[in-house]
Design a protein around this motif. Sequence first.
Motif, mmCIF file in Angstrom:
data_model
loop_
_atom_site.group_PDB
_atom_site.id
_atom_site.type_symbol
_atom_site.label_atom_id
_atom_site.label_comp_id
_atom_site.label_asym_id
_atom_site.label_seq_id
_atom_site.Cartn_x
_atom_site.Cartn_y
_atom_site.Cartn_z
ATOM 1 N N ALA A 166 -5.935 -51.207 -26.507
ATOM 2 C CA ALA A 166 -6.938 -50.239 -26.981
ATOM 3 C C ALA A 166 -6.370 -49.120 -27.868
ATOM 4 O O ALA A 166 -6.909 -48.875 -28.955
ATOM 5 N N ILE B 18 -5.105 -44.744 -22.262
ATOM 6 C CA ILE B 18 -5.605 -45.731 -21.297
ATOM 7 C C ILE B 18 -5.251 -45.254 -19.892
ATOM 8 O O ILE B 18 -4.320 -44.456 -19.709
ATOM 9 N N ILE C 144 -14.490 -45.638 -21.994
ATOM 10 C CA ILE C 144 -14.798 -46.967 -22.524
ATOM 11 C C ILE C 144 -14.341 -47.994 -21.490
ATOM 12 O O ILE C 144 -13.153 -48.082 -21.181
ATOM 13 N N LEU D 188 -13.238 -51.401 -20.006
ATOM 14 C CA LEU D 188 -12.663 -52.687 -20.409
ATOM 15 C C LEU D 188 -12.447 -53.536 -19.165
ATOM 16 O O LEU D 188 -12.479 -53.021 -18.043
ATOM 17 N N MET E 292 -5.764 -53.539 -21.319
ATOM 18 C CA MET E 292 -6.013 -52.161 -21.767
ATOM 19 C C MET E 292 -4.996 -51.706 -22.817
ATOM 20 O O MET E 292 -5.322 -50.873 -23.670
ATOM 21 N N SER F 201 -9.180 -46.384 -28.340
ATOM 22 C CA SER F 201 -9.106 -45.186 -27.501
ATOM 23 C C SER F 201 -7.848 -44.389 -27.815
ATOM 24 O O SER F 201 -6.933 -44.900 -28.472
ATOM 25 N N ALA G 50 -9.837 -45.589 -22.464
ATOM 26 C CA ALA G 50 -10.240 -46.974 -22.199
ATOM 27 C C ALA G 50 -9.618 -47.415 -20.881
ATOM 28 O O ALA G 50 -8.433 -47.191 -20.639
#
Length: 213
Positions: A149, A158, A140, A142, A146, A155, A119
């Motif tokens: 996530a 990150i 993903i 964002l 973060m 996720s 993410a």
Amino acid sequence: MSITIALSKGRIFEETLPLLAAAGITPAENPESSRKLIIDTNRPDVRLIIVRASDVPTYVQYGAADMGIAGKDVLNEHGGIGLYQPLDLRIARCCMMVAVREGYDYAGKVKQGARIRVATKYVNAARDHFAAKGVHIDLIKLYGSMELAPLVGLSDVIVDLVSTGGTLKANGLVAVEHIADISSRLVVNQASLKTKRTELQPMFEAFAGAIRD
Ligand code: ATP
Ligand code: MG
């Protein structure tokens, strides 16, 4: 000819003030307290526009601003099309890192060839980083926070900017890989560079002379 400079509020604005001062430019108002998006300066030929950090390259690319200051993170996502980047100003410095939940076996997952969910706001940087390592990822996108996530299972990892690591630590995350050192650059519209060189050149020189360490 007048010069428009695109800046974002917060750390970039704060750290740009000494550079502007070196070029004899003092903003007439503080964008943190003023709601104005166009800010005059002591110099009748220079004005500032206050935009979102990630929008700075776009304003400069289209010539709505002659120049601006943007992080390498932002420039990498934008692509830098139509922008001349004469100076690394060495302000707003931090690192782009891969981070995971404490205890997550990142090295093990990578070794197994597992597909990792990533993410991030920095999709280009993340895609390039994992492609170079030969790691398969699901990306993903964002727009902020973060750190949340991996904590809620959005996720596995990150990709985010880290300076002190305080936010990661407060959320039980650890940095496991360094992707890039980040700082902010001066970006200039390529047409302005030609048509306003007489006005811009002394500003570049003043900024260059005020760069610290
Ligand atoms: P917004 O906060 O409006 O969502 P943003 O996070 O992109 O946007 P800032 O937080 O002001 O805006 O960050 C501006 C720039 O400063 C970033 O593009 C990056 O280059 C740099 N930066 C971000 N975080 C840090 C940090 N923790 N330390 C130093 N520099 C940072
Ligand atoms: Mg931010």
